[in-house]
Design a protein around this motif. Structure first.
Motif, short mmCIF file in Angstrom:
data_model
loop_
_atom_site.label_atom_id
_atom_site.label_comp_id
_atom_site.label_asym_id
_atom_site.label_seq_id
_atom_site.Cartn_x
_atom_site.Cartn_y
_atom_site.Cartn_z
N THR A 1 25.66 -16.72 -32.50
CA THR A 1 25.77 -16.76 -33.95
C THR A 1 26.96 -15.91 -34.39
O THR A 1 27.50 -15.11 -33.62
CB THR A 1 24.49 -16.21 -34.60
N SER A 2 27.36 -16.07 -35.64
CA SER A 2 28.48 -15.28 -36.19
C SER A 2 27.98 -13.95 -36.72
O SER A 2 26.78 -13.73 -36.90
CB SER A 2 29.14 -16.06 -37.32
N ALA A 3 28.91 -13.05 -37.00
CA ALA A 3 28.56 -11.74 -37.56
C ALA A 3 27.87 -11.90 -38.91
O ALA A 3 26.91 -11.18 -39.22
CB ALA A 3 29.81 -10.88 -37.70
N GLU A 4 28.33 -12.84 -39.72
CA GLU A 4 27.72 -13.06 -41.03
C GLU A 4 26.29 -13.59 -40.89
O GLU A 4 25.39 -13.18 -41.63
CB GLU A 4 28.55 -14.05 -41.85
N GLU A 5 26.08 -14.47 -39.92
CA GLU A 5 24.73 -14.99 -39.69
C GLU A 5 23.80 -13.88 -39.22
O GLU A 5 22.63 -13.82 -39.63
CB GLU A 5 24.78 -16.12 -38.65
N ARG A 6 24.29 -12.99 -38.38
CA ARG A 6 23.45 -11.88 -37.89
C ARG A 6 23.08 -10.95 -39.04
O ARG A 6 22.01 -10.34 -39.04
CB ARG A 6 24.17 -11.12 -36.78
N GLN A 7 23.96 -10.84 -40.01
CA GLN A 7 23.69 -9.95 -41.15
C GLN A 7 22.72 -10.57 -42.15
O GLN A 7 21.84 -9.88 -42.67
CB GLN A 7 25.01 -9.62 -41.85
N ASN A 8 22.85 -11.89 -42.39
CA ASN A 8 22.16 -12.50 -43.52
C ASN A 8 21.14 -13.59 -43.19
O ASN A 8 20.31 -13.92 -44.05
CB ASN A 8 23.19 -13.11 -44.49
N ALA A 9 21.19 -14.15 -41.99
CA ALA A 9 20.43 -15.38 -41.74
C ALA A 9 19.16 -15.19 -40.91
O ALA A 9 18.45 -16.16 -40.66
CB ALA A 9 21.33 -16.41 -41.06
N PHE A 10 18.88 -13.97 -40.50
CA PHE A 10 17.70 -13.76 -39.65
C PHE A 10 16.46 -13.51 -40.52
O PHE A 10 15.75 -12.52 -40.39
CB PHE A 10 17.93 -12.58 -38.70
N THR A 11 16.19 -14.45 -41.42
CA THR A 11 15.19 -14.23 -42.46
C THR A 11 13.74 -14.34 -41.96
O THR A 11 12.85 -13.71 -42.51
CB THR A 11 15.40 -15.21 -43.62
N LYS A 12 13.49 -15.13 -40.92
CA LYS A 12 12.11 -15.26 -40.42
C LYS A 12 11.60 -13.92 -39.94
O LYS A 12 10.47 -13.51 -40.24
CB LYS A 12 12.04 -16.30 -39.30
N MET A 13 12.40 -13.23 -39.15
CA MET A 13 12.05 -11.90 -38.66
C MET A 13 11.82 -10.93 -39.82
O MET A 13 10.86 -10.15 -39.82
CB MET A 13 13.17 -11.40 -37.75
N MET A 14 12.70 -10.98 -40.80
CA MET A 14 12.58 -10.10 -41.96
C MET A 14 11.28 -10.34 -42.70
O MET A 14 10.57 -9.40 -43.09
CB MET A 14 13.76 -10.32 -42.92
N GLU A 15 10.94 -11.63 -42.90
CA GLU A 15 9.74 -11.97 -43.68
C GLU A 15 8.46 -11.59 -42.94
O GLU A 15 7.48 -11.17 -43.57
CB GLU A 15 9.78 -13.46 -44.03
N ILE A 16 8.47 -11.71 -41.62
CA ILE A 16 7.30 -11.25 -40.86
C ILE A 16 7.10 -9.76 -41.05
O ILE A 16 5.99 -9.28 -41.33
CB ILE A 16 7.46 -11.58 -39.36
N ALA A 17 8.18 -9.00 -40.90
CA ALA A 17 8.08 -7.54 -41.04
C ALA A 17 7.67 -7.12 -42.44
O ALA A 17 6.82 -6.24 -42.63
CB ALA A 17 9.43 -6.90 -40.67
N LEU A 18 8.26 -7.76 -43.44
CA LEU A 18 7.95 -7.41 -44.83
C LEU A 18 6.50 -7.71 -45.18
O LEU A 18 5.87 -6.97 -45.97
CB LEU A 18 8.87 -8.19 -45.77
#
Length: 236
Positions: free
Chosen positions: A215-232
């Motif tokens: 993945t690109s640097a921008e994708e690593r910063q902004n696109a990993f939303t599934k992981m974020m939503e599980i944690a949140l």
């Protein structure tokens, strides 16, 4: 009280649960995208930290930087001096097996490492440290409710990003059953042991050592939303 690396004076502005991405800009993205009533709690060395609310619950998200020494400093200060009970690392990882695809979510059951971090801390001579089981169980239940598949297994926490022997991962995968590699969780788990606190690690596959996809640097910063939503959505 402020520490050498976190400027916040008021412990009440840090939640008992902290989500910790490596990239401070990922912390900023999470705060701006998901949290309400956000207050920035740290900017020292541009290691951004924010506290806000998510579905009425107080949440803090803060960057850790790259590598075990960096997350070792920030997580220890949060556990020891700011009364944080639980840290969930939310990071990126490289796949060691073709069974993992880009954007797949991995939950670390334990972290294996060549690192001397735990030994130097005086915590353990073991090379494999476990995440907090009760936190992992809650994460798995949350992921199931959200309908997000999660791969649970051993991960490799490495001190080295660029290895001279690029095929060394094959031996680590075979001998340690480590399904992916990152650079922080072993130190986080060691600090949880040292302070009697809780730690877990959710990862998103950002690249593959097997297929060489990335993945690109921008994708690593902004696109990993599934992981974020599980944690949140995980209530500790």
């Amino acid at each position: 009280m402020a520490t050498p690396h976190i400027e916040l004076q008021d412990n009440n502005l840090i939640a008992k649960t902290v989500l910790m991405p490596g990239d401070p800009l990922r912390a900023k993205f999470i705060a701006e995208t998901y949290l309400k009533d956000v207050v920035q709690i740290n900017g020292v060395r541009n290691m951004f930290g924010y506290t806000g609310t998510y579905k009425g619950r107080k949440i803090t998200v803060m960057g850790s930087g790259m590598g075990m020494p960096s997350i070792g400093i920030y997580s220890y200060e949060l556990f020891k001096f700011y009364d944080v009970d639980t840290i969930i690392r939310i990071g990126s990882a490289g796949a060691y097996t073709d069974k993992l695809n880009l954007y797949d979510v991995v939950l670390a059951k334990n972290a294996w490492s060549e690192s001397s971090y735990a030994k130097t801390m005086g915590v353990s001579n073991k090379k494999k440290l476990a995440a907090t089981k009760k936190v992992n169980n809650k994460i798995k239940k949350t992921a199931q409710k959200l309908g997000i598949p999660v791969h649970e297994g051993t991960i490799h926490s490495s001190d080295v990003f660029y290895r001279i022997n690029g095929d060394e991962y094959k031996e680590i995968y075979e001998k340690q059953d480590a399904i992916c590699v990152e650079m922080e969780s072993f130190a986080l788990f060691a600090n949880a042991l040292a302070t009697g606190k809780n730690a877990a690690c959710l990862l998103t596959i950002s690249d593959s050592l097997v297929t060489h996809e990335a993945t690109s640097a921008e994708e690593r910063q902004n696109a990993f939303t599934k992981m974020m939503e599980i944690a949140l959505n995980t209530k500790i």
